[in-house]
Design an enzyme around this catalytic site. Sequence first.
Site, mmCIF file in Angstrom:
data_model
loop_
_atom_site.group_PDB
_atom_site.id
_atom_site.type_symbol
_atom_site.label_atom_id
_atom_site.label_comp_id
_atom_site.label_asym_id
_atom_site.label_seq_id
_atom_site.Cartn_x
_atom_site.Cartn_y
_atom_site.Cartn_z
ATOM 1 N N LYS A 71 0.849 -1.202 0.000
ATOM 2 C CA LYS A 71 0.000 0.000 0.000
ATOM 3 C C LYS A 71 0.880 1.246 0.000
ATOM 4 O O LYS A 71 1.917 1.273 0.675
ATOM 5 C CB LYS A 71 -0.901 -0.037 1.248
ATOM 6 N N SER A 80 -9.830 1.716 2.819
ATOM 7 C CA SER A 80 -8.983 2.509 1.955
ATOM 8 C C SER A 80 -7.939 1.692 1.188
ATOM 9 O O SER A 80 -7.366 2.194 0.230
ATOM 10 C CB SER A 80 -8.270 3.576 2.786
ATOM 11 N N SER A 85 -9.952 -0.708 7.000
ATOM 12 C CA SER A 85 -9.380 -0.555 5.654
ATOM 13 C C SER A 85 -8.671 -1.769 5.078
ATOM 14 O O SER A 85 -8.310 -1.761 3.909
ATOM 15 C CB SER A 85 -8.412 0.623 5.631
HETATM 16 N N1 GLN Z 1 -13.089 3.961 6.163
HETATM 17 C C1 GLN Z 1 -12.575 4.385 7.418
HETATM 18 C C2 GLN Z 1 -12.220 5.857 7.352
HETATM 19 O O1 GLN Z 1 -12.470 6.448 6.378
HETATM 20 C C3 GLN Z 1 -11.419 3.546 7.819
HETATM 21 C C4 GLN Z 1 -10.209 3.854 7.058
HETATM 22 C C5 GLN Z 1 -9.027 3.032 7.462
HETATM 23 O O2 GLN Z 1 -9.155 2.001 8.102
HETATM 24 N N2 GLN Z 1 -7.869 3.529 7.091
HETATM 25 O O3 GLN Z 1 -11.694 6.418 8.248
#
Ligand code: GLN
Length: 486
Positions: A74, A149, A173
Site C-alpha cells: 500500500k 482505503s 481498511s
Molecule cells: N473507512 C474508514 C475511514 O475512512 C477507515 C479507514 C481506514 O481504516 N484507514 O476512516
Amino acid sequence: MTFADLRQKLNNGEVSSKELVQEKIFRITELDSTLNTFLTVNKEHALKKAEFIDNQRASGKDLPLLSGIPLAIKDNLCTKGIKTTCASKILENFVPPYESTVTGRLLNSGAIMIGKTNMDEFAMGSSTETSAYGPTLNPWNITKVPGGSSGGSAASVAAELCFGALGSDTGGSIRQPASFCGVVGMKPTYGRVSRWGLIAFASSLDQVGPFANNVADAAEILQVIAGKDELDSTTVDIPVPNYLENLSRSIKGLKIGLIDNCFQHEGLASDVKESVLSAASLLETLGANIVNLTCPRFNDGIATYYIIAPSEASANLARYDGVKYGFRSNDEQTLIEMTSKTRALGFGSEVKRRILIGTYALSAGYVDAYYKKAQQVRTLIRKDFEDAFKKVDILLAPTSPTTAFGSGKNIDNPMAMYLSDLLTIPANLAGLPAISLPCGFDKSGLPIGLQLIGNVFEEAKLLQVASQYENAAEVFKNRPKTDFTF
Ligand code: GLN
C-alpha cells in the site's frame, strides 16, 4: 495456489521467480489501465531481485520464507528510494529516504516488491475513490468500488496482479476491501506489527496487515512482519508464535460468539446476513459451540471513531506544511500564506473534512464534550469485548453490511460512506485482531465477507478458525458464473 505450492514449484525448477514476476507484470500491463490498482510498478527492481533470488536458489542456498514471491505494498508505507504518495497530491514527489519496518522485513524475507498500490487519500475513505490519482475498480464488477482505503491492495490480489499484499487498517481498511474483493485480509492486534514508516493517519488505531488469496498465505505474511520493533514503542515484546503450526488443528470445543446486535441493523443486506449465519452453522458442524451474545456498545463505535480518528489525523497531518517536503505552492509572499495555499491545493476534500472535524473536536471548549467523551465510550466498548472474551474464544459478525457498492454511489454522502465501517471499527477501538474471509456471494455474484474477531494477541486462534472454515466451506468451488468476472 498457496505460497507453499509456489515454493515447491520454485524449488523443483518448474517455474523461476523471474517468470513469476514477468507474468505479473504482463497482467498488470493488460489489466491495470482499467483497474488502476497500482500507483507505481517497480518493474526493473522486481526483475533484478527475481534474478538474484533465482541465482541464489540455483546455488543451493537456504532461502527465507517468502523468497521470490511478488507482493504489492500500500502506498502509505515508506519504501526507500521508491515514491510513496499516500494517494495525495501533497506527497506527489515524496521519495522516502528510509524503509518502513514491515516492508524491510518482507524484503529481508526474500519477497519481491512489485509495486505500490492505490488507496483513499491518507487512508481516509471506504471506496478508494478519494485517491488523487483516480479510483480503483473492483475486478469482480468494474462498475463497483473495491472498498477502501486499501482498495488497490485488495483488488490487485483479487485480479492476480500479485500473490499477496500489505494494507493498513484504522477502522476497517483491510477487512472491508478484502470482503468487497473476495480475498482474505487481516488486522493484527494493536502493537503486534510495527508502524514505523507507516504514514500516520490515527496513531492509536493504525495497524498494518496482510491481504492474501487464502488464510495460510496471510499467516505467512503476518509471521514475517510481526514482532517487537525498537523503532515503534507501541509494539509489544511478546514472542511471535508459529502461525502456520495451528492452521490444521480441529476447532472442536472452541466457543464462537455470534454478536447478535450486529445482525439487527436495518442496513444489513439480507444476502450478507444469510451467508454469514450459514458460515456460523458450518463452524458448528466442525465442532465449535456457537453462543449468541450482545456487545451492547458495539454500535456506538462509529460515532466514537469519527471523533477520535479525525482528532488524531488533524494532529498528524499538521506536518504537511510545504516547508520540509512534499508539494509546495510557490507564489505567496508570507509563510502563513504559503502554508495555507499549499494545504488548500495539496489536500483533497475528504482529508480537509477530517482535519476540520478533528481540529474542532480538540479545540478548547469542545474537547471535553467531544474528544474526552469519545475516549470514555472507547473504554466502554473495550470493556464489552473483555466481558465477551470471558465467555467465548472468538467473535463472529459480517465484515460489512453490504457487498461492494456502485462507483460514485456514496462519494457525495459522507454519512453513507462512513456507515460501511459500522462492523469493522469496534475491533480497532479495542485494539483487537480481526480477519475477513470470503464466505459466499450475493444475488449478483459479488463476494461476501465473514469477520472473525479475536482476543488481544490471539492471532493464532483466529487464523486457525479461519483456516478450518476455509477448508470446509470451499467458497470458490461455488463461485457464480457471471458475465463480468474480470
Ligand atoms: N473507512 C474508514 C475511514 O475512512 C477507515 C479507514 C481506514 O481504516 N484507514 O476512516
